[in-house]
Design an enzyme around this catalytic site. Structure first.
Site, mmCIF file in Angstrom:
data_model
loop_
_atom_site.group_PDB
_atom_site.id
_atom_site.type_symbol
_atom_site.label_atom_id
_atom_site.label_comp_id
_atom_site.label_asym_id
_atom_site.label_seq_id
_atom_site.Cartn_x
_atom_site.Cartn_y
_atom_site.Cartn_z
ATOM 1 N N GLU A 1 0.816 -1.219 0.000
ATOM 2 C CA GLU A 1 0.000 0.000 0.000
ATOM 3 C C GLU A 1 0.848 1.267 0.000
ATOM 4 O OE1 GLU A 1 -4.092 -1.650 2.073
ATOM 5 O OE2 GLU A 1 -2.404 -1.178 3.376
ATOM 6 N N ASP B 1 -11.921 -6.731 -2.945
ATOM 7 C CA ASP B 1 -12.780 -7.922 -2.839
ATOM 8 C C ASP B 1 -14.155 -7.482 -2.365
ATOM 9 O OD1 ASP B 1 -10.944 -7.771 -0.188
ATOM 10 O OD2 ASP B 1 -12.973 -8.328 0.328
HETATM 11 N N1 SAH Z 1 -3.040 -11.442 2.657
HETATM 12 C C1 SAH Z 1 -2.546 -10.758 3.847
HETATM 13 C C2 SAH Z 1 -3.671 -10.457 4.844
HETATM 14 C C3 SAH Z 1 -4.583 -9.379 4.353
HETATM 15 S S1 SAH Z 1 -5.720 -8.867 5.582
HETATM 16 C C4 SAH Z 1 -1.484 -11.642 4.494
HETATM 17 O O1 SAH Z 1 -1.582 -12.842 4.380
HETATM 18 O O2 SAH Z 1 -0.588 -11.079 5.122
HETATM 19 C C5 SAH Z 1 -6.655 -7.698 4.651
HETATM 20 C C6 SAH Z 1 -6.088 -6.282 4.558
HETATM 21 O O3 SAH Z 1 -6.777 -5.579 3.547
HETATM 22 C C7 SAH Z 1 -6.285 -5.445 5.817
HETATM 23 O O4 SAH Z 1 -5.243 -4.536 5.952
HETATM 24 C C8 SAH Z 1 -7.646 -4.756 5.580
HETATM 25 O O5 SAH Z 1 -7.627 -3.412 5.969
HETATM 26 C C9 SAH Z 1 -7.904 -4.845 4.076
HETATM 27 N N2 SAH Z 1 -9.089 -5.611 3.635
HETATM 28 C C10 SAH Z 1 -9.363 -5.866 2.332
HETATM 29 N N3 SAH Z 1 -10.463 -6.645 2.207
HETATM 30 C C11 SAH Z 1 -10.912 -6.893 3.469
HETATM 31 C C12 SAH Z 1 -11.978 -7.666 3.997
HETATM 32 N N4 SAH Z 1 -12.794 -8.360 3.199
HETATM 33 N N5 SAH Z 1 -12.142 -7.724 5.342
HETATM 34 C C13 SAH Z 1 -11.301 -7.039 6.153
HETATM 35 N N6 SAH Z 1 -10.265 -6.314 5.708
HETATM 36 C C14 SAH Z 1 -10.041 -6.226 4.383
#
Ligand code: SAH
Length: 233
Positions: free
Chosen positions: A13, A197
């Protein structure tokens, strides 16, 4: 003189922002890295907090209290609730809430604890700047409510419950905690998210596929906002 904090939660980001800044100084502090630069004569501090409310609270606080930033812009990705929000679309938070803050057992509404409020409001002047930028870029940007909590949401039922309590348009894991910090310290803040998503059963696949491209869309928009803020100096 203004000093602008630019935050994300994950490396992807802030990478496009660091690229745009070119030269920056890296400082290690409180188990994280902060990147300081001068952009068009204005000081900026960039960092990714790590995921979730606690890490984002820590980073926002440090950017304000340790690095003396007087404005905070957050750029990142989110899950969509509002059906008008498609992958890559942008949402600007007018207000944010913590969807997992629950002492309803005592008769309080979801998201409320004594001394706090269900919603925290983002800075109206920064939102106005985002409208100008959107117009300039010919982009539709939805202004709405963002719900924040310490879970990656990938379930229609959980999503619907968040709509029921907060009428949220999108959800993520850092915006409201950053907002609460800025509100308490009287620092104008702005939360921008590009959709990765739709928080349903396919959310993790969609996230993996689109997170990077959506993060770039958000970061590019944030830097246009920084241009506006800097030009107004
Ligand atoms: N793939 C990452 C984890 C991502 S968590 C890993 O394995 O390290 C999701 C991140 O994107 C968080 O920072 C949150 O702010 C945002 N986000 C995007 N879609 C989201 C969702 N459906 N629910 C919660 N947070 C979401």
């Amino acid at each position: 003189m203004s000093k602008i904090a630019i935050m994300g939660a994950m490396p992807q980001e802030i990478e496009p922002i660091l690229k745009k800044l070119g030269n920056y100084k890296t400082t290690k502090y409180a188990d994280n890295e902060y990147y300081e630069a001068t952009y068009k004569g204005v000081e900026v501090v960039v960092a990714y907090s790590k995921i979730g409310k606690v890490f984002s609270t820590l980073t926002a606080t440090i950017m304000i209290e340790h690095f003396n930033c007087d404005k905070l812009l957050f750029s990142g990705v989110a899950g969509a609730i509002n059906p008008n929000l498609k992958i890559g679309d942008l949402i600007v938070a007018s207000k944010l809430s913590q969807h997992d803050l629950d002492i309803t057992a005592f008769g309080h509404p979801m998201g409320f604890v004594p001394g706090g409020s269900v919603f925290v409001e983002a800075d109206k002047d920064l939102i106005a700047i985002s409208k100008k930028v959107a117009h300039e870029l010919g982009k539709t940007v939805i202004e709405g409510t963002i719900a924040t909590g310490d879970q990656f949401i990938h379930d229609e039922k959980v999503k619907n419950n968040i709509v029921k309590h907060f009428n949220a348009d999108a959800l993520e894991m850092e915006g409201c905690s950053v907002g609460v910090v800025c509100d308490a310290l009287n620092i104008p803040f702005f939360i921008l998210r590009s959709i990765s998503d739709t928080a349903d059963t396919d959310a993790s696949f969609s996230f993996d596929k689109f997170m990077q491209s959506s993060a770039i869309i958000s970061a590019q928009f944030i830097m246009k906002m920084v241009d506006h803020i800097v030009d107004a100096k």
